[in-house]
Design a protein around this motif. Structure first.
Motif, PDB file in Angstrom:
ATOM      1  N   PHE A  29     -27.486  -7.362  -1.040  1.00 27.57           N
ATOM      2  CA  PHE A  29     -28.789  -7.100  -1.651  1.00 27.57           C
ATOM      3  C   PHE A  29     -29.609  -6.145  -0.804  1.00 27.57           C
ATOM      4  O   PHE A  29     -30.296  -5.268  -1.334  1.00 27.57           O
ATOM      5  CB  PHE A  29     -29.524  -8.430  -1.827  1.00 27.57           C
ATOM      6  CG  PHE A  29     -30.927  -8.290  -2.335  1.00 27.57           C
ATOM      7  CD1 PHE A  29     -32.017  -8.327  -1.473  1.00 27.57           C
ATOM      8  CD2 PHE A  29     -31.168  -8.137  -3.694  1.00 27.57           C
ATOM      9  CE1 PHE A  29     -33.309  -8.212  -1.935  1.00 27.57           C
ATOM     10  CE2 PHE A  29     -32.464  -8.020  -4.178  1.00 27.57           C
ATOM     11  CZ  PHE A  29     -33.536  -8.056  -3.299  1.00 27.57           C
ATOM     12  N   SER A  30     -29.542  -6.297   0.488  1.00 33.31           N
ATOM     13  CA  SER A  30     -30.391  -5.499   1.368  1.00 33.31           C
ATOM     14  C   SER A  30     -30.075  -4.012   1.293  1.00 33.31           C
ATOM     15  O   SER A  30     -30.887  -3.181   1.692  1.00 33.31           O
ATOM     16  CB  SER A  30     -30.257  -5.987   2.809  1.00 33.31           C
ATOM     17  OG  SER A  30     -28.926  -5.813   3.274  1.00 33.31           O
ATOM     18  N   ARG A  31     -28.907  -3.670   0.775  1.00 32.18           N
ATOM     19  CA  ARG A  31     -28.524  -2.266   0.693  1.00 32.18           C
ATOM     20  C   ARG A  31     -29.070  -1.573  -0.546  1.00 32.18           C
ATOM     21  O   ARG A  31     -29.064  -0.348  -0.625  1.00 32.18           O
ATOM     22  CB  ARG A  31     -26.998  -2.123   0.695  1.00 32.18           C
ATOM     23  CG  ARG A  31     -26.331  -2.702   1.930  1.00 32.18           C
ATOM     24  CD  ARG A  31     -24.834  -2.439   1.892  1.00 32.18           C
ATOM     25  NE  ARG A  31     -24.114  -3.191   2.907  1.00 32.18           N
ATOM     26  CZ  ARG A  31     -22.788  -3.164   3.029  1.00 32.18           C
ATOM     27  NH1 ARG A  31     -22.056  -2.429   2.209  1.00 32.18           N
ATOM     28  NH2 ARG A  31     -22.204  -3.875   3.967  1.00 32.18           N
ATOM     29  N   TYR A  32     -29.506  -2.376  -1.512  1.00 30.01           N
ATOM     30  CA  TYR A  32     -29.937  -1.799  -2.777  1.00 30.01           C
ATOM     31  C   TYR A  32     -31.368  -1.264  -2.692  1.00 30.01           C
ATOM     32  O   TYR A  32     -32.232  -1.834  -2.034  1.00 30.01           O
ATOM     33  CB  TYR A  32     -29.885  -2.827  -3.898  1.00 30.01           C
ATOM     34  CG  TYR A  32     -28.485  -3.172  -4.345  1.00 30.01           C
ATOM     35  CD1 TYR A  32     -27.795  -4.211  -3.729  1.00 30.01           C
ATOM     36  CD2 TYR A  32     -27.886  -2.486  -5.379  1.00 30.01           C
ATOM     37  CE1 TYR A  32     -26.515  -4.539  -4.137  1.00 30.01           C
ATOM     38  CE2 TYR A  32     -26.596  -2.807  -5.791  1.00 30.01           C
ATOM     39  CZ  TYR A  32     -25.919  -3.833  -5.166  1.00 30.01           C
ATOM     40  OH  TYR A  32     -24.652  -4.153  -5.565  1.00 30.01           O
ATOM     41  N   SER A  51     -38.620  -0.239  -4.067  1.00 32.93           N
ATOM     42  CA  SER A  51     -38.539  -0.575  -2.640  1.00 32.93           C
ATOM     43  C   SER A  51     -37.147  -0.209  -2.149  1.00 32.93           C
ATOM     44  O   SER A  51     -36.161  -0.789  -2.584  1.00 32.93           O
ATOM     45  CB  SER A  51     -38.787  -2.083  -2.456  1.00 32.93           C
ATOM     46  OG  SER A  51     -38.501  -2.474  -1.129  1.00 32.93           O
ATOM     47  N   ARG A  53     -34.026   0.396   0.648  1.00 28.44           N
ATOM     48  CA  ARG A  53     -33.469  -0.463   1.690  1.00 28.44           C
ATOM     49  C   ARG A  53     -34.051  -0.109   3.055  1.00 28.44           C
ATOM     50  O   ARG A  53     -34.022  -0.931   3.972  1.00 28.44           O
ATOM     51  CB  ARG A  53     -31.953  -0.356   1.718  1.00 28.44           C
ATOM     52  CG  ARG A  53     -31.418   1.027   2.039  1.00 28.44           C
ATOM     53  CD  ARG A  53     -29.909   1.011   2.018  1.00 28.44           C
ATOM     54  NE  ARG A  53     -29.330   2.301   2.397  1.00 28.44           N
ATOM     55  CZ  ARG A  53     -28.033   2.501   2.528  1.00 28.44           C
ATOM     56  NH1 ARG A  53     -27.187   1.526   2.293  1.00 28.44           N
ATOM     57  NH2 ARG A  53     -27.578   3.692   2.878  1.00 28.44           N
ATOM     58  N   ARG A  71     -39.870  -7.685  -1.181  1.00 26.95           N
ATOM     59  CA  ARG A  71     -38.508  -8.193  -1.298  1.00 26.95           C
ATOM     60  C   ARG A  71     -38.223  -9.153  -0.157  1.00 26.95           C
ATOM     61  O   ARG A  71     -38.747  -8.983   0.957  1.00 26.95           O
ATOM     62  CB  ARG A  71     -37.495  -7.052  -1.316  1.00 26.95           C
ATOM     63  CG  ARG A  71     -37.478  -6.192  -0.078  1.00 26.95           C
ATOM     64  CD  ARG A  71     -36.688  -4.900  -0.288  1.00 26.95           C
ATOM     65  NE  ARG A  71     -35.276  -5.126  -0.547  1.00 26.95           N
ATOM     66  CZ  ARG A  71     -34.460  -4.182  -0.993  1.00 26.95           C
ATOM     67  NH1 ARG A  71     -34.909  -2.962  -1.252  1.00 26.95           N
ATOM     68  NH2 ARG A  71     -33.177  -4.448  -1.182  1.00 26.95           N
ATOM     69  N   ASP A  72     -37.417 -10.129  -0.456  1.00 28.33           N
ATOM     70  CA  ASP A  72     -36.964 -11.081   0.543  1.00 28.33           C
ATOM     71  C   ASP A  72     -35.442 -10.981   0.561  1.00 28.33           C
ATOM     72  O   ASP A  72     -34.759 -11.554  -0.293  1.00 28.33           O
ATOM     73  CB  ASP A  72     -37.424 -12.499   0.170  1.00 28.33           C
ATOM     74  CG  ASP A  72     -37.106 -13.513   1.250  1.00 28.33           C
ATOM     75  OD1 ASP A  72     -36.167 -13.292   2.036  1.00 28.33           O
ATOM     76  OD2 ASP A  72     -37.795 -14.536   1.286  1.00 28.33           O
ATOM     77  N   ASN A  73     -34.931 -10.242   1.526  1.00 30.11           N
ATOM     78  CA  ASN A  73     -33.490 -10.014   1.560  1.00 30.11           C
ATOM     79  C   ASN A  73     -32.708 -11.297   1.843  1.00 30.11           C
ATOM     80  O   ASN A  73     -31.559 -11.432   1.427  1.00 30.11           O
ATOM     81  CB  ASN A  73     -33.153  -8.951   2.607  1.00 30.11           C
ATOM     82  CG  ASN A  73     -33.616  -7.570   2.195  1.00 30.11           C
ATOM     83  OD1 ASN A  73     -33.778  -7.271   1.008  1.00 30.11           O
ATOM     84  ND2 ASN A  73     -33.859  -6.707   3.179  1.00 30.11           N
ATOM     85  N   ALA A  74     -33.332 -12.240   2.510  1.00 29.11           N
ATOM     86  CA  ALA A  74     -32.649 -13.504   2.782  1.00 29.11           C
ATOM     87  C   ALA A  74     -32.469 -14.321   1.508  1.00 29.11           C
ATOM     88  O   ALA A  74     -31.543 -15.132   1.410  1.00 29.11           O
ATOM     89  CB  ALA A  74     -33.435 -14.310   3.809  1.00 29.11           C
ATOM     90  N   ASN A  76     -32.353 -12.750  -1.554  1.00 31.67           N
ATOM     91  CA  ASN A  76     -31.851 -11.847  -2.597  1.00 31.67           C
ATOM     92  C   ASN A  76     -32.841 -11.730  -3.754  1.00 31.67           C
ATOM     93  O   ASN A  76     -32.455 -11.763  -4.932  1.00 31.67           O
ATOM     94  CB  ASN A  76     -30.492 -12.318  -3.136  1.00 31.67           C
ATOM     95  CG  ASN A  76     -29.343 -11.961  -2.220  1.00 31.67           C
ATOM     96  OD1 ASN A  76     -29.551 -11.613  -1.066  1.00 31.67           O
ATOM     97  ND2 ASN A  76     -28.130 -12.058  -2.723  1.00 31.67           N
TER      98      ASN A  76
END
Length: 115
Positions: A29-32, A51, A53, A71-74, A76
């Motif tokens: 997810f963090s790459r998107y 937003s 990455r 966004r909360d990458n943890a 997703n």
């Protein structure tokens, strides 16, 4: 491939607030680049906010000062906080994920701003 599920839409009075959420499947997810788009009746789909990455955030002029994407990458998850809503914000709001030239879309959540 990523699956996106939006939530948080509904009916709100002018001047009110809503927070939309978009939960994404997958482990990268963090790459998107994540974004929110909207489509009002009879109009084309338009960008609301995005937003990247790398942390870059962009807003359409229509939402500047009223909308906040986060966004909360943890978890997703990407959010759209919408304040001071106006009737012209009425639309179906779609979550978007973009990576390696591919767009992924959720099914959308309806936001209706009306008294």
């Amino acid at each position: 491939q990523v699956q996106l599920v939006e939530s948080g839409g509904g009916l709100v009075q002018p001047g009110g607030s809503l927070r939309l959420s978009c939960a994404a499947s997958g482990s990268i997810f963090s790459r998107y680049r994540m974004g929110w788009y909207r489509q009002a009746p009879g109009k084309s789909r338009e960008l609301v906010a995005s937003s990247s990455r790398g942390g870059s955030i962009n807003y359409a002029d229509s939402g500047k000062g009223r909308f906040t994407i986060s966004r909360d990458n943890a978890k997703n998850t990407v959010y759209l906080q919408m304040n001071s809503l106006k009737p012209e914000d009425t639309a179906v709001y779609y979550c978007n994920a973009f990576l390696y030239g591919i767009d992924y879309w959720g099914k959308g959540t309806l936001v209706t701003v009306s008294s």
